[in-house]
Design a protein around this motif. Structure first.
Motif, PDB file in Angstrom:
ATOM      1  N   LYS A 280      60.532   2.372   7.045  1.00 19.83           N
ATOM      2  CA  LYS A 280      59.233   3.143   7.138  1.00 19.83           C
ATOM      3  C   LYS A 280      59.280   3.928   8.535  1.00 19.83           C
ATOM      4  O   LYS A 280      59.623   3.467   9.501  1.00 19.83           O
ATOM      5  N   TYR A 281      58.731   5.200   8.466  1.00 23.02           N
ATOM      6  CA  TYR A 281      58.277   6.002   9.368  1.00 23.02           C
ATOM      7  C   TYR A 281      59.628   6.288   9.988  1.00 23.02           C
ATOM      8  O   TYR A 281      59.630   5.968  11.427  1.00 23.02           O
ATOM      9  N   LYS A 282      60.512   7.054   9.521  1.00 22.65           N
ATOM     10  CA  LYS A 282      61.480   7.622  10.468  1.00 22.65           C
ATOM     11  C   LYS A 282      60.967   8.857  11.204  1.00 22.65           C
ATOM     12  O   LYS A 282      60.095   9.302  10.643  1.00 22.65           O
ATOM     13  N   GLY A 283      61.567   9.432  12.031  1.00 28.37           N
ATOM     14  CA  GLY A 283      61.354  10.566  12.731  1.00 28.37           C
ATOM     15  C   GLY A 283      60.238  10.345  13.790  1.00 28.37           C
ATOM     16  O   GLY A 283      60.124   9.299  14.417  1.00 28.37           O
ATOM     17  N   LEU A 284      59.392  11.397  13.991  1.00 25.33           N
ATOM     18  CA  LEU A 284      58.450  11.408  15.015  1.00 25.33           C
ATOM     19  C   LEU A 284      57.208  10.768  14.763  1.00 25.33           C
ATOM     20  O   LEU A 284      56.729  10.510  13.501  1.00 25.33           O
ATOM     21  N   ASN A 285      56.179  10.509  15.790  1.00 22.53           N
ATOM     22  CA  ASN A 285      55.016  10.198  15.621  1.00 22.53           C
ATOM     23  C   ASN A 285      54.445   9.052  14.805  1.00 22.53           C
ATOM     24  O   ASN A 285      53.626   8.983  13.742  1.00 22.53           O
ATOM     25  N   THR A 286      55.484   8.081  14.822  1.00 18.53           N
ATOM     26  CA  THR A 286      55.425   6.826  13.981  1.00 18.53           C
ATOM     27  C   THR A 286      54.088   6.122  13.892  1.00 18.53           C
ATOM     28  O   THR A 286      53.567   5.641  12.877  1.00 18.53           O
ATOM     29  N   HIS A 287      53.587   6.060  15.203  1.00 21.77           N
ATOM     30  CA  HIS A 287      52.421   4.976  15.359  1.00 21.77           C
ATOM     31  C   HIS A 287      51.215   5.695  14.616  1.00 21.77           C
ATOM     32  O   HIS A 287      50.478   4.798  14.070  1.00 21.77           O
ATOM     33  N   GLN A 288      50.790   6.966  14.812  1.00 24.33           N
ATOM     34  CA  GLN A 288      49.999   7.516  14.350  1.00 24.33           C
ATOM     35  C   GLN A 288      49.907   7.565  12.896  1.00 24.33           C
ATOM     36  O   GLN A 288      49.128   7.420  12.153  1.00 24.33           O
ATOM     37  N   ARG A 289      51.119   7.849  12.280  1.00 26.20           N
ATOM     38  CA  ARG A 289      51.392   7.729  10.931  1.00 26.20           C
ATOM     39  C   ARG A 289      51.264   6.441  10.156  1.00 26.20           C
ATOM     40  O   ARG A 289      50.565   6.079   9.024  1.00 26.20           O
ATOM     41  N   ALA A 290      51.609   5.122  10.948  1.00 24.11           N
ATOM     42  CA  ALA A 290      51.368   3.832  10.526  1.00 24.11           C
ATOM     43  C   ALA A 290      49.752   3.569  10.371  1.00 24.11           C
ATOM     44  O   ALA A 290      49.470   3.071   9.597  1.00 24.11           O
ATOM     45  N   ILE A 291      48.978   4.253  11.496  1.00 22.64           N
ATOM     46  CA  ILE A 291      47.652   3.819  11.711  1.00 22.64           C
ATOM     47  C   ILE A 291      46.835   4.476  10.546  1.00 22.64           C
ATOM     48  O   ILE A 291      46.168   4.154   9.702  1.00 22.64           O
ATOM     49  N   ASP A 292      47.247   5.832  10.247  1.00 23.95           N
ATOM     50  CA  ASP A 292      46.688   6.615   9.222  1.00 23.95           C
ATOM     51  C   ASP A 292      46.894   6.172   7.933  1.00 23.95           C
ATOM     52  O   ASP A 292      45.996   6.372   6.771  1.00 23.95           O
ATOM     53  N   ASN A 293      48.004   5.268   7.703  1.00 27.27           N
ATOM     54  CA  ASN A 293      48.107   4.832   6.306  1.00 27.27           C
ATOM     55  C   ASN A 293      47.788   3.465   6.175  1.00 27.27           C
ATOM     56  O   ASN A 293      47.884   2.394   5.378  1.00 27.27           O
ATOM     57  N   ASN A 294      46.977   3.033   6.999  1.00 23.14           N
ATOM     58  CA  ASN A 294      46.395   1.891   7.261  1.00 23.14           C
ATOM     59  C   ASN A 294      47.343   0.440   7.223  1.00 23.14           C
ATOM     60  O   ASN A 294      46.953  -0.651   6.478  1.00 23.14           O
ATOM     61  N   GLU A 295      48.363   0.827   7.788  1.00 24.93           N
ATOM     62  CA  GLU A 295      49.554  -0.378   7.770  1.00 24.93           C
ATOM     63  C   GLU A 295      48.813  -1.642   8.371  1.00 24.93           C
ATOM     64  O   GLU A 295      47.954  -1.609   9.567  1.00 24.93           O
ATOM     65  N   LYS A 296      49.208  -2.725   8.073  1.00 27.15           N
ATOM     66  CA  LYS A 296      48.656  -4.034   8.841  1.00 27.15           C
ATOM     67  C   LYS A 296      49.751  -4.327   9.858  1.00 27.15           C
ATOM     68  O   LYS A 296      49.342  -5.135  10.931  1.00 27.15           O
ATOM     69  N   TYR A 297      50.972  -3.929   9.625  1.00 26.44           N
ATOM     70  CA  TYR A 297      51.986  -4.276  10.694  1.00 26.44           C
ATOM     71  C   TYR A 297      52.757  -2.876  11.079  1.00 26.44           C
ATOM     72  O   TYR A 297      53.071  -1.895  10.169  1.00 26.44           O
ATOM     73  N   SER A 298      53.268  -3.055  12.111  1.00 23.48           N
ATOM     74  CA  SER A 298      54.363  -2.000  12.565  1.00 23.48           C
ATOM     75  C   SER A 298      55.426  -2.799  13.569  1.00 23.48           C
ATOM     76  O   SER A 298      55.494  -3.868  13.483  1.00 23.48           O
ATOM     77  N   GLY A 299      56.036  -2.044  14.282  1.00 24.60           N
ATOM     78  CA  GLY A 299      57.204  -2.786  15.317  1.00 24.60           C
ATOM     79  C   GLY A 299      58.147  -1.963  15.579  1.00 24.60           C
ATOM     80  O   GLY A 299      57.957  -0.691  15.730  1.00 24.60           O
ATOM     81  N   CYS A 300      59.280  -2.550  16.009  1.00 30.49           N
ATOM     82  CA  CYS A 300      60.516  -1.694  16.350  1.00 30.49           C
ATOM     83  C   CYS A 300      61.806  -2.040  15.669  1.00 30.49           C
ATOM     84  O   CYS A 300      61.713  -3.108  15.279  1.00 30.49           O
ATOM     85  N   THR A 301      62.774  -1.260  15.511  1.00 30.07           N
ATOM     86  CA  THR A 301      63.935  -1.461  14.975  1.00 30.07           C
ATOM     87  C   THR A 301      65.081  -0.994  15.915  1.00 30.07           C
ATOM     88  O   THR A 301      65.184  -0.033  16.518  1.00 30.07           O
ATOM     89  N   VAL A 302      66.295  -1.816  16.014  1.00 29.37           N
ATOM     90  CA  VAL A 302      67.455  -1.144  16.435  1.00 29.37           C
ATOM     91  C   VAL A 302      68.479  -1.124  15.642  1.00 29.37           C
ATOM     92  O   VAL A 302      68.571  -2.116  14.543  1.00 29.37           O
ATOM     93  N   HIS A 303      69.102  -0.372  15.423  1.00 25.13           N
ATOM     94  CA  HIS A 303      69.949   0.156  14.295  1.00 25.13           C
ATOM     95  C   HIS A 303      71.298   1.117  14.813  1.00 25.13           C
ATOM     96  O   HIS A 303      71.232   1.589  15.801  1.00 25.13           O
ATOM     97  N   PHE A 304      72.102   1.012  13.886  1.00 28.20           N
ATOM     98  CA  PHE A 304      73.459   1.569  14.300  1.00 28.20           C
ATOM     99  C   PHE A 304      72.948   3.214  13.693  1.00 28.20           C
ATOM    100  O   PHE A 304      72.244   3.279  12.735  1.00 28.20           O
ATOM    101  N   VAL A 305      73.641   4.127  14.449  1.00 25.55           N
ATOM    102  CA  VAL A 305      73.381   5.714  13.919  1.00 25.55           C
ATOM    103  C   VAL A 305      74.422   5.881  13.146  1.00 25.55           C
ATOM    104  O   VAL A 305      75.470   5.819  13.164  1.00 25.55           O
ATOM    105  N   ASN A 306      73.990   6.452  11.972  1.00 26.08           N
ATOM    106  CA  ASN A 306      74.876   7.243  11.006  1.00 26.08           C
ATOM    107  C   ASN A 306      74.412   8.519  10.895  1.00 26.08           C
ATOM    108  O   ASN A 306      73.485   9.269  11.702  1.00 26.08           O
ATOM    109  N   GLU A 307      74.969   9.402   9.907  1.00 29.19           N
ATOM    110  CA  GLU A 307      74.727  10.926   9.878  1.00 29.19           C
ATOM    111  C   GLU A 307      73.274  11.311   9.408  1.00 29.19           C
ATOM    112  O   GLU A 307      72.833  12.505   9.534  1.00 29.19           O
TER     113      GLU A 307
END
Ligand code: GRF
Length: 194
Positions: free
Chosen positions: A120-147
């Protein structure tokens, strides 16, 4: 107690563009006795990135890369990585997109921290988008980088609750705190699998 003398620490480069709080935090972890990594190089595309001051303070080699031309910039970065025998790259608030060719050269050896619960919420401005969508949860992810941006295999995630009175600033602050716990853990996991 067996000592770690003789155990080769992974040589890491951290790429930043701004504040560098994740960089600062990873520096602290790298200085712990049992740490399995050493930060050998900090790359920034911004000369004014606050994070560069941590590299200076802790006497870590740093390079500011002019990104006017992507190919030249990445050529310079690859050169620095080679010179410093870098084995793993950690992106920490690096605001440039790495080319496919670059990622191929370091395939499976680049990780990133992203302030959302990917996919969920790739790219920028993640927090505002999560709030605007009335999400109950958010968080952070560590991931491998691919293309594909923010699409690589997930290494670890941390979920937090979004409160009714949250705004993007408050949420960003709480998530950043969690990032500082998650990134070192995820890095440890990656290193032990290398
Ligand atoms: C963090 O929220 C990270 O998830 C995102 O950029 C921000 C960087 O913060 N990729 P800092 O520069 O480490 O303080």
């Amino acid at each position: 107690m067996p000592r770690l003398i003789g155990i080769k620490k992974k040589r890491i480069a951290i790429f930043i563009s701004g504040n560098g709080s994740n960089l600062k935090n990873l520096i602290f972890y790298s200085l712990k006795k049992k740490s399995k990594f050493k930060i050998e190089l900090v790359i920034s595309n911004k000369v004014k990135a606050k994070g560069l001051s941590y590299a200076k303070k802790f006497k870590i080699k740093k390079k500011v890369i002019n990104y006017n031309n992507l190919q030249n910039a990445e050529k310079k970065i690859l050169n620095e990585l080679k010179k410093n025998k870098i084995e793993l790259i950690c992106l920490a608030g690096f605001m440039k997109i790495l080319s496919k060719q670059f990622i191929k050269r370091f395939n499976g050896k680049i990780i990133n921290i992203h302030p959302s619960l990917l996919p969920k919420y790739k790219g920028l401005n993640t927090h505002q988008r999560a709030i605007d969508n009335n999400e109950k949860y958010s968080g952070c992810t560590v991931h491998f980088v691919n293309e594909n941006l923010d699409c690589g295999k997930i290494i670890m995630q941390k979920t937090i609750r979004i409160f009714k009175n949250d705004n993007s600033k408050k949420l960003a602050k709480r998530i950043l705190k969690q990032e500082h716990l998650l990134y070192p853990k995820a890095l440890k996991k990656v290193i032990s699998s290398l």
